[in-house]
Write a protein that holds these residues in place. Structure first.
Motif, mmCIF file in Angstrom:
data_model
loop_
_atom_site.group_PDB
_atom_site.id
_atom_site.type_symbol
_atom_site.label_atom_id
_atom_site.label_comp_id
_atom_site.label_asym_id
_atom_site.label_seq_id
_atom_site.Cartn_x
_atom_site.Cartn_y
_atom_site.Cartn_z
ATOM 1 N N THR A 70 -12.167 -1.355 5.766
ATOM 2 C CA THR A 70 -11.973 -0.052 6.817
ATOM 3 C C THR A 70 -10.335 0.307 6.927
ATOM 4 O O THR A 70 -9.925 1.344 6.878
ATOM 5 N N ASN A 107 -17.155 4.533 -1.205
ATOM 6 C CA ASN A 107 -16.370 5.211 -2.328
ATOM 7 C C ASN A 107 -15.321 4.278 -2.937
ATOM 8 O O ASN A 107 -14.863 4.834 -4.144
ATOM 9 N N VAL A 108 -15.051 3.034 -2.373
ATOM 10 C CA VAL A 108 -14.325 2.244 -3.220
ATOM 11 C C VAL A 108 -14.822 1.532 -4.310
ATOM 12 O O VAL A 108 -15.993 1.192 -4.155
ATOM 13 N N ASP A 110 -8.147 1.179 -4.004
ATOM 14 C CA ASP A 110 -9.113 1.993 -5.100
ATOM 15 C C ASP A 110 -10.175 1.219 -5.465
ATOM 16 O O ASP A 110 -11.376 1.737 -5.708
ATOM 17 N N LYS A 146 -9.238 1.672 3.742
ATOM 18 C CA LYS A 146 -9.989 2.751 3.304
ATOM 19 C C LYS A 146 -9.141 3.918 2.704
ATOM 20 O O LYS A 146 -8.459 4.407 3.417
ATOM 21 N N GLY A 147 -9.624 4.575 1.500
ATOM 22 C CA GLY A 147 -8.803 5.734 1.115
ATOM 23 C C GLY A 147 -7.396 5.122 0.474
ATOM 24 O O GLY A 147 -6.718 6.022 -0.362
ATOM 25 N N LYS A 148 -7.014 3.990 0.470
ATOM 26 C CA LYS A 148 -5.903 3.475 0.170
ATOM 27 C C LYS A 148 -5.998 2.608 -1.245
ATOM 28 O O LYS A 148 -5.607 2.593 -2.228
ATOM 29 N N THR A 196 0.986 -1.116 -0.120
ATOM 30 C CA THR A 196 -0.074 -0.122 0.045
ATOM 31 C C THR A 196 1.121 1.182 0.020
ATOM 32 O O THR A 196 0.529 2.157 -0.810
ATOM 33 N N ASP A 245 2.133 6.641 -6.757
ATOM 34 C CA ASP A 245 0.844 7.444 -7.316
ATOM 35 C C ASP A 245 -0.064 6.191 -8.253
ATOM 36 O O ASP A 245 -0.149 6.572 -9.314
ATOM 37 N N ASP A 294 -17.299 0.988 3.063
ATOM 38 C CA ASP A 294 -16.544 2.023 1.992
ATOM 39 C C ASP A 294 -17.384 2.640 0.748
ATOM 40 O O ASP A 294 -17.112 1.659 -0.397
ATOM 41 N N LYS A 352 1.308 4.120 -3.101
ATOM 42 C CA LYS A 352 1.028 5.594 -2.619
ATOM 43 C C LYS A 352 2.171 6.561 -3.106
ATOM 44 O O LYS A 352 2.100 7.389 -3.762
#
Ligand code: XIL
Length: 370
Positions: free
Chosen positions: A137, A186-187, A144, A140-142, A90, A97, A184, A94
């Motif tokens: 969770t 948004n994922v 996609d 989350k945010g990592k 992960t 990118d 989540d 990041k």
């Protein structure tokens, strides 16, 4: 002299624009994401092999942990979660990118024994829910996109007998998607499977997608695994698969691309994994230990061109093409189903060099197809 300088600078942008991309992610930037995997099992690449990480960051803009997020690695005991390897991948994604895949939440393989020992249906459901909660969770945010359910189908399109089907009934698929969405929203959420070129199995996948949609449960994408060989499936079959799946309205992805060049032990299908041991070292099943012959390399190169030309043709339907691995040195094909074979299914060889198939993909003419 000054005029020559001025002319040079005036034309510089033109010269730069016409430069050919020298890596895969730039080459296909207007078409689809290009992915690779990072393995942890056996090879511990994430800690040990910087050369592979360099290849992944230079040529790819999407990454899938080949094993680290699977149940046996992320949730090895009833109440124990281990995320350190997944976390490293992960972080790598990041830093570079990259689009990060979560692979996978519900799959019958690489699941620890204790899961089948949960005999109470309500407890079982809660356990699955907690597994999905913890992973979704935690990342989350990592992450996609999650491969929410993997390989739920038999080749005839019926649902595979698994501990999930057994304990939760057919609704385990909708529950898994619903839980992932709840934890989540948004994922992105995907269904992933192999042999979707087979019409019955494809129909099964389409049934799953449509039934989720009818029930108002979100599914964003479907993954075609693409563990193929030099001849099968045909380009026509692959094309039909892409077209039919895209008709459901979800994104189509090629998620686990590798092209084996050594004999596929089809006729051994049905025998237990341990029995494959006796074929280890047998030249019939492992003919190219000394290296890939030129004529086979040529076939592989052509096969990759044909496949990618098809992907480019249908790029409006395809959001991502991911290779299952990076170099031939680490491909799972070397170990599956017979151990220690020498296969050559990827774009980088055992010394990490780019293979002819790699350059062939860079050479594909995209000018007409924009
Ligand atoms: C494979 C890995 O590549 C191996 O390292 C591991 O030993 C077994 O699993 N379909 C999938 C992938 O969805 O997760 C599998 O990955 C290959 C088949």
């Amino acid at each position: 002299m000054r005029n020559i300088f001025l002319l040079f600078f005036a034309y510089l942008p033109l010269v730069m624009c016409s430069q050919k991309p020298d890596n895969l992610k730039d080459k296909f930037a207007n078409y689809f994401l290009i992915g690779a995997t990072i393995n942890q099992e056996d090879y511990q690449i994430i800690d040990k092999d910087n050369k592979v990480l360099k290849i992944v960051s230079e040529d790819f803009n999407s990454v899938t942990p080949e094993n680290s997020m699977k149940w046996m690695h992320s949730h090895p005991e009833y109440s124990k979660f281990t995320f350190s390897n997944a976390q490293k991948i992960t972080d790598f994604a990041k830093e570079n990118d990259m689009f990060l895949l979560g692979h996978t939440l519900v799959w019958h393989n690489q699941v620890p024994e204790y899961v089948s020992d949960i005999k109470d249906k309500i407890k079982f459901d809660l356990h699955i829910k907690n597994h999905i909660f913890q992973l979704v969770t935690r990342f989350k945010g990592k992450v996609d996109m999650w491969d929410v359910v993997n390989e739920a189908l038999n080749d005839d399109g019926t649902l595979r007998e698994t501990v999930f089907l057994d304990m939760m009934g057919e609704s385990y698929i909708e529950k898994a998607f619903q839980y992932a969405n709840d934890f989540d929203p948004n994922v992105e959420l995907a269904y992933n499977d192999y042999n979707l070129y087979k019409p019955n199995k494809r129909a099964g996948a389409i049934r799953i997608i449509n039934s989720l949609k009818e029930k108002g449960i979100r599914i964003d994408a479907v993954g075609i695994q693409a563990h193929w060989d030099l001849h099968f499936p045909s380009i026509k079959e692959i094309e039909q698969t892409i077209i039919d799946l895209a008709e459901t309205g979800v994104d189509v992805m090629i998620t686990e691309l590798d092209i084996t060049v050594i004999p596929n032990p089809y006729e051994l299908a049905g025998i237990a994994r341990e029995e494959f041991k006796k074929f280890e070292g047998d030249k019939k099943w492992d003919p190219y230990q000394a290296g890939i012959p030129d004529n086979v390399q040529k076939k592989l190169t052509k096969r990759y061109r044909d496949i990618f030309e098809l992907f480019v043709k249908h790029h409006d339907k395809i959001s991502r093409v991911t290779f299952w691995g990076t170099t031939d040195k680490y491909t799972w094909r070397n170990q599956n189903p017979i151990n220690n074979r020498a296969d050559y299914p990827l774009l980088f060889d055992r010394e990490y060099n780019k293979k002819p198939a790699y350059y062939e993909l860079l050479d594909i003419d995209l000018s007409e197809k924009n």
